[in-house]
Design a protein around this motif. Structure first.
Motif, PDB file in Angstrom:
ATOM      1  N   TRP A 296      58.584  92.679 -28.406  1.00  0.00           N
ATOM      2  CA  TRP A 296      58.067  93.962 -28.862  1.00  0.00           C
ATOM      3  C   TRP A 296      56.605  93.743 -29.223  1.00  0.00           C
ATOM      4  O   TRP A 296      56.248  92.758 -29.856  1.00  0.00           O
ATOM      5  CB  TRP A 296      58.834  94.478 -30.078  1.00  0.00           C
ATOM      6  CG  TRP A 296      58.444  95.860 -30.472  1.00  0.00           C
ATOM      7  CD1 TRP A 296      59.003  97.020 -30.024  1.00  0.00           C
ATOM      8  CD2 TRP A 296      57.418  96.254 -31.388  1.00  0.00           C
ATOM      9  NE1 TRP A 296      58.387  98.104 -30.603  1.00  0.00           N
ATOM     10  CE2 TRP A 296      57.406  97.659 -31.438  1.00  0.00           C
ATOM     11  CE3 TRP A 296      56.485  95.551 -32.154  1.00  0.00           C
ATOM     12  CZ2 TRP A 296      56.525  98.375 -32.226  1.00  0.00           C
ATOM     13  CZ3 TRP A 296      55.604  96.261 -32.940  1.00  0.00           C
ATOM     14  CH2 TRP A 296      55.625  97.658 -32.972  1.00  0.00           C
ATOM     15  N   GLU A 297      55.754  94.673 -28.798  1.00  0.00           N
ATOM     16  CA  GLU A 297      54.314  94.536 -29.042  1.00  0.00           C
ATOM     17  C   GLU A 297      53.699  95.922 -29.145  1.00  0.00           C
ATOM     18  O   GLU A 297      54.078  96.830 -28.409  1.00  0.00           O
ATOM     19  CB  GLU A 297      53.703  93.760 -27.879  1.00  0.00           C
ATOM     20  CG  GLU A 297      52.232  93.522 -27.990  1.00  0.00           C
ATOM     21  CD  GLU A 297      51.722  92.626 -26.867  1.00  0.00           C
ATOM     22  OE1 GLU A 297      52.099  91.447 -26.820  1.00  0.00           O
ATOM     23  OE2 GLU A 297      50.966  93.133 -26.041  1.00  0.00           O
ATOM     24  N   GLN A 298      52.768  96.074 -30.079  1.00  0.00           N
ATOM     25  CA  GLN A 298      52.069  97.353 -30.223  1.00  0.00           C
ATOM     26  C   GLN A 298      50.664  97.100 -30.760  1.00  0.00           C
ATOM     27  O   GLN A 298      50.474  96.327 -31.696  1.00  0.00           O
ATOM     28  CB  GLN A 298      52.821  98.277 -31.185  1.00  0.00           C
ATOM     29  CG  GLN A 298      52.139  99.606 -31.390  1.00  0.00           C
ATOM     30  CD  GLN A 298      52.933 100.521 -32.314  1.00  0.00           C
ATOM     31  OE1 GLN A 298      54.138 100.374 -32.464  1.00  0.00           O
ATOM     32  NE2 GLN A 298      52.260 101.454 -32.944  1.00  0.00           N
ATOM     33  N   ALA A 299      49.682  97.770 -30.170  1.00  0.00           N
ATOM     34  CA  ALA A 299      48.311  97.703 -30.672  1.00  0.00           C
ATOM     35  C   ALA A 299      48.118  98.851 -31.661  1.00  0.00           C
ATOM     36  O   ALA A 299      48.596  99.969 -31.431  1.00  0.00           O
ATOM     37  CB  ALA A 299      47.318  97.813 -29.523  1.00  0.00           C
ATOM     38  N   VAL A 300      47.450  98.564 -32.767  1.00  0.00           N
ATOM     39  CA  VAL A 300      47.164  99.572 -33.787  1.00  0.00           C
ATOM     40  C   VAL A 300      45.719  99.416 -34.246  1.00  0.00           C
ATOM     41  O   VAL A 300      45.139  98.335 -34.167  1.00  0.00           O
ATOM     42  CB  VAL A 300      48.107  99.470 -35.005  1.00  0.00           C
ATOM     43  CG1 VAL A 300      49.546  99.741 -34.609  1.00  0.00           C
ATOM     44  CG2 VAL A 300      47.980  98.124 -35.695  1.00  0.00           C
TER      45      VAL A 300
ATOM     46  N   ALA B  52      60.454  96.162 -39.209  1.00  0.00           N
ATOM     47  CA  ALA B  52      61.198  96.088 -37.957  1.00  0.00           C
ATOM     48  C   ALA B  52      62.554  96.752 -38.128  1.00  0.00           C
ATOM     49  O   ALA B  52      63.339  96.372 -39.013  1.00  0.00           O
ATOM     50  CB  ALA B  52      61.377  94.634 -37.527  1.00  0.00           C
ATOM     51  N   ILE B  53      62.819  97.749 -37.276  1.00  0.00           N
ATOM     52  CA  ILE B  53      64.096  98.463 -37.325  1.00  0.00           C
ATOM     53  C   ILE B  53      64.648  98.624 -35.912  1.00  0.00           C
ATOM     54  O   ILE B  53      63.901  98.606 -34.938  1.00  0.00           O
ATOM     55  CB  ILE B  53      63.941  99.861 -37.975  1.00  0.00           C
ATOM     56  CG1 ILE B  53      62.929 100.708 -37.201  1.00  0.00           C
ATOM     57  CG2 ILE B  53      63.570  99.743 -39.449  1.00  0.00           C
ATOM     58  CD1 ILE B  53      62.887 102.166 -37.614  1.00  0.00           C
TER      59      ILE B  53
ATOM     60  N   PRO C 148      59.926 100.218 -34.198  1.00  0.00           N
ATOM     61  CA  PRO C 148      61.259 100.557 -33.673  1.00  0.00           C
ATOM     62  C   PRO C 148      61.565  99.743 -32.416  1.00  0.00           C
ATOM     63  O   PRO C 148      60.928  99.927 -31.378  1.00  0.00           O
ATOM     64  CB  PRO C 148      61.159 102.045 -33.381  1.00  0.00           C
ATOM     65  CG  PRO C 148      59.700 102.291 -33.135  1.00  0.00           C
ATOM     66  CD  PRO C 148      58.940 101.258 -33.921  1.00  0.00           C
ATOM     67  N   ILE C 149      62.519  98.844 -32.500  1.00  0.00           N
ATOM     68  CA  ILE C 149      62.809  97.907 -31.420  1.00  0.00           C
ATOM     69  C   ILE C 149      64.118  98.288 -30.741  1.00  0.00           C
ATOM     70  O   ILE C 149      65.145  98.426 -31.413  1.00  0.00           O
ATOM     71  CB  ILE C 149      62.893  96.476 -31.985  1.00  0.00           C
ATOM     72  CG1 ILE C 149      61.533  96.123 -32.612  1.00  0.00           C
ATOM     73  CG2 ILE C 149      63.292  95.488 -30.908  1.00  0.00           C
ATOM     74  CD1 ILE C 149      61.538  94.867 -33.406  1.00  0.00           C
TER      75      ILE C 149
END
Length: 127
Positions: A107-111, A44-45, A123-124
């Motif tokens: 913050w949410e992301q599917a990978v 997390a950055i 990247p937040i």
């Protein structure tokens, strides 16, 4: 009563066992097949400065939308990194939120996770 169990451990994904009946003093035979999976790292950055963001609560949802169970709450460390264990292969969703904040993710992301992904940079936007 009716119960549900999950197996977690190194080298495989969290494996949910179909619901089963169990009574006090009686045993139950369960069929279990481990699913492929493994650990997934997050970093997390701050999107603007790339500074590490520590103390964020990290959860991962499996391809069926269930939270991947962990033995303890997982948070990013001083370097902004955290490790989620027993992540099953497939399309998973990474969620980050502030510790002590509302349960909703900020913050949410599917990978797509196949075990070779290693670490996902998150990247937040910091306000």
């Amino acid at each position: 009563g009716r119960y549900r169990a999950v197996l977690v451990g190194p080298g495989h994904g969290a494996t949910w066992i179909d619901p089963f009946e169990l009574e006090v003093g009686r045993t139950a035979n369960l069929e279990v097949a481990l699913t492929p999976g493994g650990p997934l790292g997050v970093h997390a950055i701050a999107a603007e400065t790339e500074a590490a963001l520590s103390g964020l609560v990290v959860t991962v949802l499996d391809p069926e939308g269930r939270e991947v169970p962990q033995q303890d709450k997982v948070s990013t460390g001083p370097d902004g990194r955290a490790m989620i264990h027993s992540v099953p292969h497939g399309r998973v969703t990474i969620r980050l939120r502030a510790a002590g904040g509302p349960d909703g993710a900020f913050w949410e992301q599917a990978v797509e996770f196949d075990g070779a992904l290693g670490e996902v940079e998150c990247p937040i936007p910091v306000r």
